[in-house]
Design an enzyme around this catalytic site. Structure first.
Site, PDB file in Angstrom:
ATOM      1  N   GLU A 519      35.904  43.574  44.218  1.00 49.12           N
ATOM      2  CA  GLU A 519      36.258  44.882  43.642  1.00 49.12           C
ATOM      3  C   GLU A 519      35.890  46.019  44.585  1.00 49.12           C
ATOM      4  O   GLU A 519      36.656  46.973  44.736  1.00 49.12           O
ATOM      5  CB  GLU A 519      35.594  45.073  42.267  1.00 49.12           C
ATOM      6  CG  GLU A 519      36.002  44.059  41.193  1.00 49.12           C
ATOM      7  CD  GLU A 519      37.499  43.911  40.995  1.00 49.12           C
ATOM      8  OE1 GLU A 519      38.273  44.782  41.422  1.00 49.12           O
ATOM      9  OE2 GLU A 519      37.906  42.871  40.438  1.00 49.12           O
ATOM     10  N   ASP A 583      39.652  39.357  48.548  1.00 48.99           N
ATOM     11  CA  ASP A 583      38.972  38.051  48.519  1.00 48.99           C
ATOM     12  C   ASP A 583      38.207  37.804  49.818  1.00 48.99           C
ATOM     13  O   ASP A 583      37.043  37.403  49.806  1.00 48.99           O
ATOM     14  CB  ASP A 583      39.992  36.916  48.324  1.00 48.99           C
ATOM     15  CG  ASP A 583      40.435  36.777  46.863  1.00 48.99           C
ATOM     16  OD1 ASP A 583      39.776  37.348  45.978  1.00 48.99           O
ATOM     17  OD2 ASP A 583      41.446  36.083  46.623  1.00 48.99           O
TER      18      ASP A 583
HETATM   19 ZN   LIG Z   1      41.674  42.207  42.867  1.00 46.59          ZN
END
Ligand SMILES: [Zn+2]
Length: 682
Positions: A519, A583
């Site tokens: 995030e 990621d």
């Molecule tokens: Zn995301």
């Protein structure tokens, strides 16, 4: 009405994994957090880490008949659903609940949905007034009034209207007009000429005919009506931006005066439209797709009122079918569930009603949920972890040798200003003006939509509310909102396998730690990096740094373009770029935050034969275990910015030298990429 701006950790019912700092006592936490039974030890981790960690789970957990996909998120969701069911059943039975209280409202909303006898008896009658309003349309002015009304009650014909922060003045709210009005999940479904797309269009046409049939139109009529819908929607699709274009905030920032909007699309009487929505006194509107609005204008000029009535009837029934009698529910499910996603069986009624109640009054349900099922201890631990991740992020940012000191300073400022929201809101949403009655499920649904429209439109007269949540606390997901520069982790994700107070640090950093890192990284992905520390769409990069960043991200695009999850369908590297950067960055930062947490302490012991570093990567991989139906996978690839679970494992890990070191990956192994092809950004 939607807030289009938030970036989630995972696709719909699939999230990431969470974990936390947790107890430091390795002895007592032995084995926690990792399930060895899920491993397929016949697979070499250096060739296919995903199947090594998740292989047995994949074999033993086929997709249930009522689902398109089955993941760790779904497993967790089952537990949440049964907890919420208890709350709702108690509320529905509670005859002493005060009229107008949240308990009365969630109880009545849920029970009107569960009353299958009444739903059958009522059939379409609760929508009589809505259909009568469409039937009474005589001219364009009537048409615009009905469209405004439908938008207000949450039905989406022709285009979209919503209110959110001004992307370039984040301290203000402003109105937006956007593309919309389609019945299929994306413009491409109307325009592509491959066999799959043609087949789906034929099925869609059949579905349209069936729905008109259920509205008791004659077969010849229904056949004609379905052609009318396809014509209108195909014109709208052609003028719509692609999903990749929709990830570009700058091209969508077209601020117009109301006079300019009137000039762009004179066929709509904007005073009538806005007036019908109770929007008054506005001077400016952001038109996200001006070309689309021009096409709306063309269509309004050349389409007859009778054809618009057909189109409006379709959107009304399509938006409400799930809340009507069985024949509507089943036909709707047949197309959107079975044809588009391969799902065999309708989900049980209680789950459908529960999710609808959750959608209508998520925070009312959430307040009861956290009181009963959430421990403040988890919030405290996740809070510590967020702080550790941000500290590690700052250190790491300063080591980025491709970035100038000037841009770094701005990046650090942005990082310092990230706001965090954990578990549930400090201030709960006030539902007192929402009326929920025992009369009709679909009317409760529409009243809840109208309540939401009113709430959102009222913002136009208010300062920006930085305390507001875009997700209910029970949601198993997380998000970054670039306009508020905030990261949000609902209570729902603070449980195993995402966060486990009993697990060791390696597991928690590899799970919730990487989610938190994911995030944060959204603030620095190809899209989020265009917003500054205060949430404004405003460049803070030097031209040279921006060029270097772009070059680095192109490597990620290329890698994912090469993955082929199903048939000959490739992942769209541009569409999934933001998530893939998040990621890769999130996992890297979480890894270094984990290493930092070990400073000054003895090396952790091996657990189940795995080092801490190995457990970190295993924890990440556990969270992405997934089984897909091929249809659902195809729809995801076309419409969803998240890569399928398998590629969220092998994609980032094959770029990380830290993973190579942990598992001794060497040239010749399938997980190996030569240094010259690896992506490293954050
Ligand atoms: Zn995301």
């Amino acid at each position: 009405m939607k807030n289009s701006n938030i970036v989630l950790i995972s696709a719909a019912a699939t999230l990431l994994m969470a974990s936390c700092t947790s107890p430091k006592k390795e002895e007592s936490s032995k084995g926690h957090g990792i399930n060895l039974a899920n491993f397929d030890t016949t697979v070499n981790p250096r060739n296919d880490f995903y199947h090594y960690v998740d292989g047995n789970w994949i074999k033993n957990n086929p997709v249930p008949a009522s689902e398109g996909r089955w993941t760790a998120f779904n497993e967790l969701d089952e537990k949440k659903l049964s907890n919420l069911k208890e709350i709702l059943e108690a509320a529905a039975k509670d005859t002493t609940a005060k009229a107008g209280s949240n308990k009365q409202k969630i109880g009545d909303y849920y029970s009107t949905g569960m009353d299958s006898v009444k739903l059958q008896q009522d059939g379409i009658t609760p929508l009589n007034e809505e259909f009568a309003a469409i039937a009474a349309i005589k001219n364009t002015n009537d048409l615009i009034k009905v469209i405004a009304h439908e938008h207000y009650i949450g039905i989406g014909p022709l285009f979209g209207y919503y209110v959110t922060q001004d992307q370039k003045i984040s301290t203000q709210y402003i109105s937006y007009l956007s593309q919309g009005g389609l019945g299929l999940p994306d413009r491409d479904y109307y325009l592509k000429e491959d066999e799959d797309s043609k087949k789906l269009r034929a099925e869609y046409e059949k579905h349209l005919q069936n729905m008109f049939g259920l509205l008791t139109d004659k077969p010849e009529e229904s056949a004609k009506e379905s052609k009318t819908i396809l014509n209108i929607e195909t014109s709208l699709a052609k003028a719509s931006m692609t999903r990749v274009q929709l990830r570009d905030p700058e091209i969508q920032y077209n601020k117009k005066t109301l006079a300019q909007v009137k000039e762009l699309c004179p066929s709509v009487d904007w005073d009538t439209y806005l007036g019908s929505m109770n929007v008054s006194d506005i001077k400016e509107i952001i038109v996200t797709q001006p070309e689309f609005l021009k096409e709306v204008n063309n269509l309004l000029k050349k389409t007859s009122i009778d054809d618009w009535k057909i189109y409006l009837r379709w959107h009304l029934i399509n938006g409400t079918a799930g809340k009507l009698s069985d024949s509507f529910v089943n036909e709707h499910f047949h197309f959107y569930g079975t044809v588009l996603n391969g799902v065999k069986e309708l989900r049980p009624r209680w789950k459908r009603c529960l999710e609808s109640t959750d959608g209508a009054m998520g925070e009312a349900l959430g307040q009861l949920y956290v009181e009963k099922y959430f421990s403040a201890e988890s919030k405290k631990k996740v809070n510590e972890m967020v702080d550790n991740l941000i500290a590690a992020y700052k250190e790491r940012l300063n080591t980025r040798d491709w970035m100038s000191a000037e841009t770094k300073k701005q990046a650090v400022e942005k990082l310092d200003k990230i706001m965090k929201k954990l578990a549930y809101p400090d201030k709960w949403r006030d539902y007192s003006s929402l009326e929920i009655k025992k009369d009709s499920y679909v009317q409760n649904f529409l009243r809840a939509n109208a309540f939401e429209s009113k709430r959102v439109i009222n913002k136009l007269n208010e300062p920006v509310d930085r305390t507001e949540w875009g997700m209910s606390p029970q949601t198993i997901n997380a998000y970054y909102n670039p306009s508020l520069n905030e990261i949000v982790f609902p209570a729902g994700i603070m449980q195993p396998p995402f966060f486990d107070a009993e697990a060791d640090d390696a597991v928690n950093y590899g799970a919730i730690g990487a989610v938190i890192g994911h995030e944060i990284t959204h603030g620095f992905d190809d899209e989020g990096s265009q917003y500054d520390a205060d949430g404004n769409l405003k460049n803070w990069w030097t031209a040279e740094d921006k060029a270097k960043f772009k070059e680095k991200t192109q490597r990620v695009v290329k890698q994912f373009n090469n993955y082929v999850p199903v048939d000959s369908v490739h992942i769209n590297g541009e569409l999934t770029l933001g998530e893939n950067i998040a990621d890769l960055g999130g996992l890297t930062i979480a890894y270094y935050a984990y290493k930092k947490s070990l400073e000054g302490k003895p090396q952790p012991e091996k657990i189940d034969g795995f080092t801490g570093e190995q457990r970190f990567f295993i924890a990440w991989t556990q969270g992405w275990r997934t089984n897909n139906r091929p249809e659902a996978l195809k729809e995801q690839i076309k419409t969803n910015p998240h890569s399928p679970g398998q590629y969220r494992v092998i994609g980032p890990l094959s770029n990380l030298k830290e993973f190579y070191e942990a598992f001794n990956v060497k040239e010749g192994d399938a997980m190996y990429r030569p240094d010259s092809e690896r992506a490293e950004i954050w």
